[in-house]
Motif scaffolding. Structure first.
Motif, PDB file in Angstrom:
ATOM      1  N   ASP A 306      54.525  35.646  32.314  1.00 22.68           N
ATOM      2  CA  ASP A 306      54.032  36.790  31.281  1.00 22.68           C
ATOM      3  C   ASP A 306      53.051  37.605  32.031  1.00 22.68           C
ATOM      4  OD1 ASP A 306      52.725  38.338  29.183  1.00 22.68           O
ATOM      5  OD2 ASP A 306      53.095  36.614  27.862  1.00 22.68           O
ATOM      6  N   PRO A 307      53.028  38.892  32.347  1.00 23.90           N
ATOM      7  CA  PRO A 307      52.009  39.532  33.081  1.00 23.90           C
ATOM      8  C   PRO A 307      50.742  39.571  32.418  1.00 23.90           C
ATOM      9  CG  PRO A 307      54.168  40.974  33.058  1.00 23.90           C
ATOM     10  CD  PRO A 307      54.333  39.609  32.243  1.00 23.90           C
ATOM     11  N   SER A 308      50.665  39.645  30.951  1.00 25.64           N
ATOM     12  CA  SER A 308      49.321  39.487  30.152  1.00 25.64           C
ATOM     13  C   SER A 308      48.722  38.092  30.356  1.00 25.64           C
ATOM     14  CB  SER A 308      49.744  39.705  28.916  1.00 25.64           C
ATOM     15  OG  SER A 308      50.385  38.530  28.107  1.00 25.64           O
ATOM     16  N   VAL A 309      49.529  37.003  30.691  1.00 29.91           N
ATOM     17  CA  VAL A 309      48.743  35.764  30.651  1.00 29.91           C
ATOM     18  C   VAL A 309      48.248  35.770  32.252  1.00 29.91           C
ATOM     19  CG1 VAL A 309      49.037  33.167  31.290  1.00 29.91           C
ATOM     20  CG2 VAL A 309      50.259  34.509  29.159  1.00 29.91           C
ATOM     21  N   LEU A 310      49.096  36.238  33.155  1.00 31.79           N
ATOM     22  CA  LEU A 310      48.424  36.283  34.421  1.00 31.79           C
ATOM     23  C   LEU A 310      47.225  37.313  34.836  1.00 31.79           C
ATOM     24  CD1 LEU A 310      51.548  36.948  36.742  1.00 31.79           C
ATOM     25  CD2 LEU A 310      50.534  34.712  35.871  1.00 31.79           C
ATOM     26  N   GLU A 311      47.211  38.424  33.984  1.00 28.17           N
ATOM     27  CA  GLU A 311      45.879  39.313  33.834  1.00 28.17           C
ATOM     28  C   GLU A 311      44.631  38.476  33.437  1.00 28.17           C
ATOM     29  OE1 GLU A 311      44.572  43.906  32.680  1.00 28.17           O
ATOM     30  OE2 GLU A 311      46.644  42.978  31.884  1.00 28.17           O
ATOM     31  N   ARG A 312      45.127  37.752  32.289  1.00 35.73           N
ATOM     32  CA  ARG A 312      43.725  36.996  31.673  1.00 35.73           C
ATOM     33  C   ARG A 312      43.433  36.225  32.575  1.00 35.73           C
ATOM     34  NH1 ARG A 312      45.371  34.132  26.278  1.00 35.73           N
ATOM     35  NH2 ARG A 312      43.129  33.660  26.531  1.00 35.73           N
ATOM     36  N   CYS A 313      44.206  35.259  33.191  1.00 36.81           N
ATOM     37  CA  CYS A 313      43.922  34.282  34.219  1.00 36.81           C
ATOM     38  C   CYS A 313      42.833  34.962  35.134  1.00 36.81           C
ATOM     39  CB  CYS A 313      44.978  33.632  34.916  1.00 36.81           C
ATOM     40  SG  CYS A 313      45.834  32.416  33.729  1.00 36.81           S
ATOM     41  N   ALA A 314      43.241  36.166  35.534  1.00 33.48           N
ATOM     42  CA  ALA A 314      42.801  36.856  36.897  1.00 33.48           C
ATOM     43  C   ALA A 314      41.507  37.034  36.454  1.00 33.48           C
ATOM     44  CB  ALA A 314      43.477  38.022  37.136  1.00 33.48           C
ATOM     45  N   LYS A 315      40.931  37.589  35.227  1.00 32.62           N
ATOM     46  CA  LYS A 315      39.845  37.961  34.835  1.00 32.62           C
ATOM     47  C   LYS A 315      39.141  36.960  34.033  1.00 32.62           C
ATOM     48  CE  LYS A 315      41.560  42.727  34.087  1.00 32.62           C
ATOM     49  NZ  LYS A 315      41.801  43.855  32.975  1.00 32.62           N
ATOM     50  N   GLU A 316      39.516  36.061  33.406  1.00 33.00           N
ATOM     51  CA  GLU A 316      38.778  34.987  32.764  1.00 33.00           C
ATOM     52  C   GLU A 316      38.498  33.571  33.433  1.00 33.00           C
ATOM     53  OE1 GLU A 316      40.432  34.484  28.718  1.00 33.00           O
ATOM     54  OE2 GLU A 316      40.928  36.593  28.548  1.00 33.00           O
ATOM     55  N   PHE A 317      39.378  33.403  34.466  1.00 29.64           N
ATOM     56  CA  PHE A 317      38.963  31.925  35.016  1.00 29.64           C
ATOM     57  C   PHE A 317      37.920  32.180  35.737  1.00 29.64           C
ATOM     58  CE2 PHE A 317      42.772  30.118  34.298  1.00 29.64           C
ATOM     59  CZ  PHE A 317      43.231  29.029  35.027  1.00 29.64           C
ATOM     60  N   PRO A 318      37.541  33.052  36.778  1.00 30.36           N
ATOM     61  CA  PRO A 318      38.159  34.455  37.171  1.00 30.36           C
ATOM     62  C   PRO A 318      38.981  34.016  38.338  1.00 30.36           C
ATOM     63  CG  PRO A 318      36.157  34.602  38.097  1.00 30.36           C
ATOM     64  CD  PRO A 318      36.103  33.351  37.213  1.00 30.36           C
ATOM     65  N   ILE A 319      40.307  34.360  38.636  1.00 30.90           N
ATOM     66  CA  ILE A 319      41.084  34.104  40.035  1.00 30.90           C
ATOM     67  C   ILE A 319      41.666  35.556  40.160  1.00 30.90           C
ATOM     68  CG2 ILE A 319      42.917  33.403  38.417  1.00 30.90           C
ATOM     69  CD1 ILE A 319      43.824  31.760  40.898  1.00 30.90           C
ATOM     70  N   PRO A 320      40.843  36.423  40.711  1.00 28.75           N
ATOM     71  CA  PRO A 320      41.007  37.870  40.810  1.00 28.75           C
ATOM     72  C   PRO A 320      42.409  38.286  41.411  1.00 28.75           C
ATOM     73  CG  PRO A 320      39.135  37.512  42.193  1.00 28.75           C
ATOM     74  CD  PRO A 320      39.510  36.196  41.259  1.00 28.75           C
TER      75      PRO A 320
END
Length: 533
Positions: A306-320
């Protein structure tokens, strides 16, 4: 002293052992393997020393180039040592799924004609050694069992004793391009696992290109929730680190909080998982308490991303630099991925690996389709498997005379060449938390139950696992779900067991007389199927 980059050290070595020797020469004291929960850590020099000793010991047992060796263990440092030792010998690695039971083990060991089995004594509640000894009389090719853990049983060799008593001087065997290096078993439409034959060169090339695409280098520490028996674990992660001179940080199994702690304590720079694991870590209440700022990139594949989950992980982990990837065992792991700085890395599975060709074709005619049109994904290139072990018909149905391999997956190509995974799978494969499951295997077993007249197994969407296993059953007589579960227990891995059983009286059928599983999935989603008590 100048810190050499991976491309300055080597282009693409012939196998994982050759890569290990290069880095043991250039950076012998650099950390290569870290297993924090087990308290294990090896430098490149130590890894090479133990690999040489194990290779010499196995050679003394008569293991030679082309011989098959089973490896049945959880993620541990010894697994990595065994992998490179077998490459040094030119022997064929046969990884065994850690969820397997006796029947599964018997099939894989028999089908591969493995002469040696290297294993852990047990993992979780599974006594691997006990199961192996129970099957030994039924395995005519099996000559030796080597146990990583200390046991004192007749007919079982001690890994530690072999390491201590063997010489560290070992001359590796050459493995020319195209030499068989591993038989990796993946579920097949026949109901039994199919053994994908992967070459040493194909596996090494896949790992090297992936490492370059992710800009992996000696300063990186790559951790992963993927088991090493999976191609993604032993090829993408472990061999990728070997190619780049990075450190592999291993865990025996996935636990969301433990994974967050390890990323923080080991200052991991890359993280690999599946949508299930990323979602669990993303939503874990303790995530904000951990410093995850060391992460720069990572990969997510397995079930539909799910692209939205990947984007959230990238921004909120963060794991850019988190990227979506696509691959399968038959292609030596990855087929496509993007770079960590690409703006398309979440919504697409990126570009094909260098030297790999991709096309999308009509599922029936196999004619290439235009950009943007969904069809079957096909791949051609040097990382495609040699074929299915001892299954020439299956091989011919999958790979054509020009080398194009049908993946059985649906997607489309954009005009920029990036691949989008869309439309589901041609085959009925279920992906539960990154584990591939084929319904036929479960159906064949449950048809043996005296209460079952007909059965159809299919996947249902699940927020946590991606998919779970469900079964529709036409009964001869009444039976409980507990009885059906007990009937499967010990015969197939627990993750393959249906979590829901539905009762049916008549089936939705195709014109050719096949059960329409798509209709069953739609009926389950609409809650019009009757649950079996």
């Amino acid at each position: 002293m100048k810190q050499l980059k991976c491309h300055e050290v080597m282009e693409c070595p012939e196998n994982s052992y050759a890569a290990l020797r290069v880095h043991a020469s250039f950076r012998p004291e650099d950390t290569a393997l870290i297993f924090p929960l087990a308290g294990a850590k090896l430098t490149y020099a130590q890894w090479l020393d133990q690999s040489n000793r194990l290779a010499a010991a196995l050679q003394g047992m008569g293991v030679k180039s082309g011989d098959r060796v089973g490896l049945w263990a959880e993620n541990r440092a010894e697994w990595a040592v065994a992998m490179t030792a077998l490459a040094a010998l030119g022997a064929v690695l046969v990884p065994v799924n850690t969820h397997f039971r006796e029947e599964d083990l018997h099939y894989v060991m028999t089908h591969s004609s493995a002469s040696v089995l290297i294993l852990s004594e047990r993992y979780r509640n599974n006594s691997y050694l006990q199961m192996a000894l129970g099957q030994r009389a039924n395995l005519p090719h099996l000559r030796e069992i080597v146990c990583f853990d200390e046991v004192n049983l007749p007919g079982v060799l001690s890994y530690q004793d072999l390491i201590k008593s063997s010489s560290s001087n070992f001359e590796p065997v050459a493995t020319p391009e195209g030499t068989l290096g591993s038989i990796q078993y993946t579920s097949g439409t026949t109901g039994r696992p199919k053994g994908a034959e992967l070459s040493f060169s194909g596996m090494m090339l896949n790992a090297a290109i992936t490492a370059k695409r992710l800009e992996l280098g000696p300063k990186d520490r790559w951790t992963s929730i993927i088991p090493l028996f999976h191609c993604a674990g032993c090829i993408m992660n472990l061999t990728g680190c070997l190619y780049a001179g990075a450190a592999y940080v291993g865990v025996p199994s996935f636990d969301a909080e433990a994974m967050l702690q390890i990323v923080e304590s080991e200052r991991c720079t890359l993280l690999t998982g599946v949508p299930t694991s990323f979602l669990a870590m993303l939503e874990h209440p303790a995530r904000s308490k951990h410093d995850l700022s060391s992460l720069r990139s990572g990969t997510c594949g397995g079930a539909d991303c799910d692209p939205s989950v990947l984007e959230r992980c990238a921004k909120e982990f963060p794991i850019p630099g988190l990227v979506q990837v696509y691959g399968q065992t038959e292609s030596s792991t990855l087929i496509s991925l993007d770079t960590p700085d690409s703006e398309h890395r979440w919504v697409t599975a990126g570009l094909a690996l260098d030297g790999t060709s991709l096309r999308v074709t009509h599922p029936e005619t196999r004619h290439p389709l235009p950009f943007g049109q969904i069809g079957q994904i096909e791949v051609c290139g040097p990382t495609v498997m040699l074929g299915y072990h001892r299954q020439p018909n299956e091989t011919a149905q999958t790979i054509d005379a020009e080398g194009w391999m049908q993946t059985g997956d649906l997607g489309y190509l954009r005009e920029d060449g990036r691949l989008v995974i869309a439309g589901g799978r041609l085959r009925d494969m279920i992906i539960r938390g990154g584990e591939n499951i084929y319904p036929v295997e479960i159906e064949n077993l449950l048809r043996e139950h005296p209460a079952v007249h007909e059965i159809a197994v299919f996947g249902e969407p699940d927020k946590y696992y991606g998919e779970t296993v469900s079964a529709c059953i036409q009964l001869k007589r009444e039976v409980s779900t507990n009885d059906l579960g007990d009937f499967l227990k010990g015969r197939i891995a627990g993750f393959k067991h249906p979590v829901r059983y539905y009762r049916v009286v008549s089936w939705p059928m195709t014109s050719s007389g096949k059960i329409r599983k798509r209709d069953l999935r739609e009926m389950a989603a609409a809650k019009t199927l009757e649950l079996l008590g």
